[in-house]
Write a protein that holds these residues in place. Structure first.
Motif, short mmCIF file in Angstrom:
data_model
loop_
_atom_site.label_atom_id
_atom_site.label_comp_id
_atom_site.label_asym_id
_atom_site.label_seq_id
_atom_site.Cartn_x
_atom_site.Cartn_y
_atom_site.Cartn_z
N ASN A 31 0.80 -1.23 0.00
CA ASN A 31 0.00 0.00 0.00
C ASN A 31 0.84 1.28 0.00
OD1 ASN A 31 -2.08 -1.81 0.18
ND2 ASN A 31 -2.41 -1.51 2.38
N GLU A 32 1.99 1.21 -0.66
CA GLU A 32 2.78 2.43 -0.83
C GLU A 32 2.18 3.25 -1.97
OE1 GLU A 32 7.11 0.33 -0.09
OE2 GLU A 32 5.77 -0.25 -1.70
N ASN A 162 -7.85 -1.42 6.88
CA ASN A 162 -6.93 -2.31 6.16
C ASN A 162 -7.16 -3.72 6.70
OD1 ASN A 162 -4.81 -3.64 4.99
ND2 ASN A 162 -3.21 -2.58 6.11
N PRO A 163 -7.51 -4.72 5.91
CA PRO A 163 -7.41 -4.79 4.45
C PRO A 163 -8.73 -4.59 3.69
CG PRO A 163 -7.68 -7.00 5.30
CD PRO A 163 -7.77 -6.06 6.48
N THR A 164 -9.81 -4.18 4.35
CA THR A 164 -11.09 -4.20 3.63
C THR A 164 -11.39 -2.90 2.89
OG1 THR A 164 -12.33 -3.44 5.57
CG2 THR A 164 -12.06 -5.82 5.33
N GLY A 165 -10.77 -1.78 3.31
CA GLY A 165 -11.01 -0.50 2.65
C GLY A 165 -12.21 0.27 3.20
N ASN A 299 -6.15 3.00 -0.74
CA ASN A 299 -5.41 2.81 -2.00
C ASN A 299 -5.12 1.33 -2.24
OD1 ASN A 299 -3.56 2.56 0.09
ND2 ASN A 299 -1.86 3.36 -1.11
N PHE A 300 -6.11 0.50 -1.90
CA PHE A 300 -6.00 -0.94 -2.16
C PHE A 300 -7.41 -1.49 -2.26
CE2 PHE A 300 -5.66 -0.04 2.37
CZ PHE A 300 -6.78 -0.69 2.86
N VAL A 301 -7.49 -2.70 -2.79
CA VAL A 301 -8.80 -3.33 -2.96
C VAL A 301 -8.70 -4.79 -2.51
CG1 VAL A 301 -10.58 -4.03 -4.63
CG2 VAL A 301 -9.40 -1.83 -4.90
N LEU A 302 -9.66 -5.19 -1.68
CA LEU A 302 -9.75 -6.59 -1.25
C LEU A 302 -10.67 -7.30 -2.24
CD1 LEU A 302 -8.91 -8.37 1.27
CD2 LEU A 302 -11.23 -7.98 2.07
N PHE A 303 -10.20 -8.41 -2.78
CA PHE A 303 -11.02 -9.08 -3.79
C PHE A 303 -10.91 -10.60 -3.64
CE2 PHE A 303 -7.81 -10.63 -6.84
CZ PHE A 303 -6.69 -9.95 -6.39
N GLY A 330 -9.77 -16.86 1.52
CA GLY A 330 -10.22 -16.82 0.14
C GLY A 330 -10.06 -15.46 -0.54
N TRP A 331 -9.68 -14.44 0.23
CA TRP A 331 -9.56 -13.09 -0.34
C TRP A 331 -8.08 -12.71 -0.50
CZ3 TRP A 331 -13.84 -9.66 -1.26
CH2 TRP A 331 -15.08 -10.18 -0.89
N LEU A 332 -7.83 -11.77 -1.41
CA LEU A 332 -6.50 -11.22 -1.62
C LEU A 332 -6.60 -9.70 -1.66
CD1 LEU A 332 -5.40 -13.65 -4.48
CD2 LEU A 332 -4.38 -13.57 -2.18
N ARG A 333 -5.48 -9.02 -1.43
CA ARG A 333 -5.49 -7.55 -1.45
C ARG A 333 -4.46 -7.04 -2.45
NH1 ARG A 333 -2.81 -4.69 3.43
NH2 ARG A 333 -1.09 -4.82 1.96
N VAL A 334 -4.91 -6.14 -3.30
CA VAL A 334 -3.98 -5.53 -4.26
C VAL A 334 -3.89 -4.03 -3.97
CG1 VAL A 334 -5.79 -5.20 -6.05
CG2 VAL A 334 -3.38 -5.26 -6.71
N SER A 335 -2.66 -3.52 -3.88
CA SER A 335 -2.47 -2.07 -3.72
C SER A 335 -2.63 -1.41 -5.08
CB SER A 335 -1.06 -1.77 -3.19
OG SER A 335 -0.78 -2.50 -2.03
N VAL A 336 -3.06 -0.17 -5.09
CA VAL A 336 -3.24 0.55 -6.35
C VAL A 336 -1.91 1.14 -6.78
CG1 VAL A 336 -4.44 2.42 -7.51
CG2 VAL A 336 -5.64 1.05 -5.81
#
Ligand SMILES: Cc1ncc(COP(=O)(O)O)c(C=O)c1O
Length: 354
Positions: A31-32, A162-165, A299-303, A330-336
């Motif tokens: 999440n930088e 974090n991590p759900t937004g 600045n991230f998305v849990l999917f 079952g979820w992953l997190r991607v930073s934007v």
């Protein structure tokens, strides 16, 4: 390796925390802010360090007064220097808060899934941890009730979480404060990324002496390497932190670099709008792929969800895209990241889903 050492019983067998630091093309796991400083800002930072280099034989300003005044001015809300405190990242801010307000015989409550350092720092400061829960959509409609039930000495609310937004409405924070017998810490590490109309708990500080709002320069401010976190609270809270902080905890170099970054806030924060748009676009894209994506004000998305999320994580890494294996099963997190990094993420995930 520590097995043969007389380490504290409660630390025995623990593993050191930390997201993998791998040298890959797309680093979308911590999440930088992906945008580095411009050449002009690099020079301003170098000049700021040069200006203090001749005084490095002396200890720094122990109370970092000039930096705290700059931070107060940035936060607004009528805050003054005696209401703001700074340390080496908001992790250290949280550690100091738990040293002062937690500790042996005391308990902290957080609502999981949330930032994993809250329970970890609680543990190393010998503060008991109560794992509170969230609604199915990660909201906190039952938070005040859980606080009434458990009567914790410290409550953590991460907003956006974090991590759900997930951002937390102010009336809910006020209700938690009213129910709490002790300190209520709102971790606003991602506040600047909130969608329009997302409020900050800074507005709740007047008249609430047990409320703390912590922030960081590691995310929107694009200064993770500087290690500068800070908080706003009643002046009595800062007086309490002076009892536990190590003398001269913030180096002269850190203070100078952080002040240079604050002076360049227009440049550093200029990427925030683009990152918010990129975030909203990736939420839409993930949903269009038939995946679930949590609403995000960060600045991230849990999917997800993935039957074997580690396999998906590894397959993305094999394609040069490092994301984070965290959150509910079952979820992953991607930073934007930058548009190029997000394009690489989309391409890699499309291949993996095929
Ligand atoms: C919710 C939250 N709080 C605090 C931090 C710590 O940030 P730093 O110590 O870099 O200020 C992070 C870092 O990821 C975070 O996600």
């Amino acid at each position: 390796m520590t097995a043969s050492l007389p380490i504290r019983d409660d630390l025995r067998g623990m593993h050191a925390y930390g997201a993998p630091q791998l040298d890959v093309r797309c680093q979308l796991n911590t999440n930088e802010n992906p945008y580095g400083p411009s050449p002009a800002l690099q020079k301003a930072v170098a000049d700021a360090v040069a200006a203090i280099a001749g005084s490095l034989n002396r200890y720094p300003d122990r109370d970092a007064v000039a930096l705290r005044a700059d931070l107060a001015a940035y936060l607004g809300h009528g805050l003054t220097v005696d209401q703001v405190w700074a340390a080496n990242g908001s992790n250290e801010v949280i550690q100091q808060l738990l040293q002062a307000f937690g500790g042996p015989g005391r308990r902290a409550l957080g609502f999981e899934p949330s930032y994993s350092m809250h329970p970890l720092i609680s543990r190393v400061t010998c503060t008991g941890w109560i794992a509170g829960t969230r609604d199915a959509d990660y909201g906190l409609s039952t938070a005040a009730g859980q606080v009434t039930l458990h009567q914790p000495d410290v409550v953590f609310i991460t907003s956006p979480n974090n991590p759900t937004g997930t951002a937390v409405p102010l009336d809910l924070i006020a209700a938690v404060y009213d129910a709490a017998p002790g300190m209520v810490i709102i971790d606003e590490a991602y506040a600047e990324f909130g969608r329009d109309g997302t409020p900050s708990a800074l507005a709740l500080l007047p008249g609430r002496p047990r409320l703390v709002v912590s922030r960081t320069m590691s995310k929107a401010f694009a200064a993770a390497g500087t290690r500068l976190g800070y908080l706003a609270a009643d002046p009595a809270v800062i007086e309490a932190l002076l009892l536990v902080r190590l003398p001269y905890h913030l180096s002269t170099v850190t203070q100078a670099v952080a002040r240079a970054a604050l002076a360049a806030r227009d440049e550093l924060l200029s990427s925030v709008d683009a990152l918010r748009r990129e975030r909203d676009a990736i939420v839409d894209w993930l949903r269009a792929q038939g995946l679930r994506a949590a609403e995000s004000d960060a600045n991230f998305v849990l999917f997800g969800t993935f039957e074997d999320r580690h396999k998906t994580w590894q397959a993305l890494l094999d394609r040069g895209v490092l994301i984070r294996e965290t959150g509910p099963v079952g979820w992953l997190r991607v930073s934007v990241g930058t548009p190029e990094e997000m394009a690489a993420f989309r391409t890699a995930l499309t291949e993996v889903l095929r």
